[in-house]
Write an enzyme that holds these catalytic residues in place. Structure first.
Site, PDB file in Angstrom:
ATOM      1  N   THR A   1      78.500  23.071  10.897  1.00  0.00           N
ATOM      2  CA  THR A   1      77.122  23.379  10.533  1.00  0.00           C
ATOM      3  C   THR A   1      76.628  24.661  11.181  1.00  0.00           C
ATOM      4  O   THR A   1      77.068  25.032  12.289  1.00  0.00           O
ATOM      5  CB  THR A   1      76.199  22.217  10.962  1.00  0.00           C
TER       6      THR A   1
ATOM      7  N   TYR B   1      72.444  17.200  17.388  1.00  0.00           N
ATOM      8  CA  TYR B   1      73.265  17.330  16.175  1.00  0.00           C
ATOM      9  C   TYR B   1      74.165  18.554  16.268  1.00  0.00           C
ATOM     10  O   TYR B   1      75.385  18.467  16.065  1.00  0.00           O
ATOM     11  CB  TYR B   1      72.361  17.414  14.947  1.00  0.00           C
TER      12      TYR B   1
END
Length: 347
Positions: free
Chosen positions: A126, A150
């Site tokens: 990501t 995250y």
């Protein structure tokens, strides 16, 4: 004439293959003739997203005994790893869930791959690994300083992959996604999770009357219209990049890669909402709200390395097309949810 390693297909296990991006990777592999199987615990995935002719295993990637059985039964030689948790605010509220699902379970999966001699590994990473970039577009050399659990959970897995590839006969590709959107052009899969936070998904739901409005967080950024700018990539183009990256790993077994996945072009929140209005000939109600902590003004990829490394030619790099496909899926999803489930939960 013999085929080159880059042309050779191998059996692939897709983790999280009943989820949004994973299901599109399954379609891309299957459409290109690759043998493919899926493991998904269905926490956020849907078995109807897995084609009937694709072997499906309901289970968790921390179950190393199940993984060993799948590897043996399917002759797996590569893994595409999508399983994990992806909601940034939730990661702040429940960090241990994210370090468990995204990092610890990835370690179990990687350990099982090493034990089985799996030589190739694709990882769904990501742009959150960059945190708040100092400049945009963002290149892979930019500092990786995540601002939430995250992003850290994904960056830790990238580090595990690098260290493991240095110690064992396995190579990997970590693809850092920017904003994934849209749906399969044939409406075979799409974003199905209830309460999803992706802007285009939210906007399409609002356009179809399934949400009352769309919140716009921040109108005072240093951008042309004051709202945040993001790089939206069509999920099918992203899935194609995974297949090409796997070919590259097979062709160059000593090489590992980390690459951005985006178009290198950004759209603001208001531009996206205006585009949805134009496609639907409607008007979405907009609620203007303060900035969210940690949101950069602009987050746009530099996909130069991806394009230089792979013969990747995006087929859907058009915001209106992304919206049209998202709308078509949203309408189909409404019919799927109205249908009684059949015994094997495939629709």
């Amino acid at each position: 004439m013999t085929s080159s390693p880059a042309d050779r297909t191998v059996p692939v296990l897709v983790t999280g293959g009943a989820g949004y991006i994973g299901s599109h990777a399954v379609l891309a592999l299957r459409d290109a003739g690759w043998p493919v199987a899926v493991i998904d615990n269905l926490t956020t995935g849907f078995e109807f997203a897995v084609p009937d002719d694709v072997p499906f295993y309901k289970g968790d990637i921390e179950d190393t005994n199940l993984l060993a059985r799948i590897f043996a039964e399917q002759g797996i030689r590569a893994v595409m790893h999508f399983a994990g948790s992806i909601v940034v605010p939730e990661s702040v509220e429940d960090p241990l869930k994210y370090y468990g699902n995204n990092t610890a379970k990835s370690r179990s999966l990687l350990q099982a791959c090493i034990a089985a001699g799996i030589p190739h590994f694709l990882f769904s990473s990501t742009a959150a690994t960059y945190g708040v970039p100092e400049s945009s577009p963002v290149r892979e050399e930019a500092p990786t300083v995540p601002i939430n659990p995250y992003g850290w959970s994904k960056l830790m897995t990238e580090r595990m992959l690098a260290d493991t590839a240095a110690a064992h006969p396995i190579n990997y590709c970590a693809l850092r996604y920017f904003n994934v959107a849209g749906a399969d052009p044939q409406a075979r899969s799409g974003q199905s999770t209830a309460g999803a936070t992706h802007l285009i998904k939210v906007a399409v739901e609002a356009a179809l009357g399934r949400r009352e409005s769309v919140s716009v967080f921040g109108t005072d950024y240093d951008t042309p219209d004051g709202t945040g700018v993001r790089d939206y990539i069509h999920v099918s183009d992203l899935a194609d990049a995974h297949v090409l990256a796997l070919k590259e790993l097979i062709a160059k077994p000593q090489t590992s890669m980390t690459m951005n996945c985006g178009y290198g072009r950004g759209f603001s929140v208001l531009e996206v909402l205006d585009a949805v209005d134009a496609v639907t000939e409607g008007k979405i109600d907009r609620i203007f709200a303060p900035r969210r902590a940690g949101d950069p003004a602009a987050l746009v990829s530099d996909p130069g390395r991806l394009k230089a490394t792979l013969p990747w030619k995006p087929r859907h790099a058009n915001l209106e097309e992304i919206i049209v496909h998202a709308l078509a899926w949203e309408r189909k999803l409404a019919t799927i949810r109205q249908m009684p489930a059949d015994p094997d939960n495939r629709g």
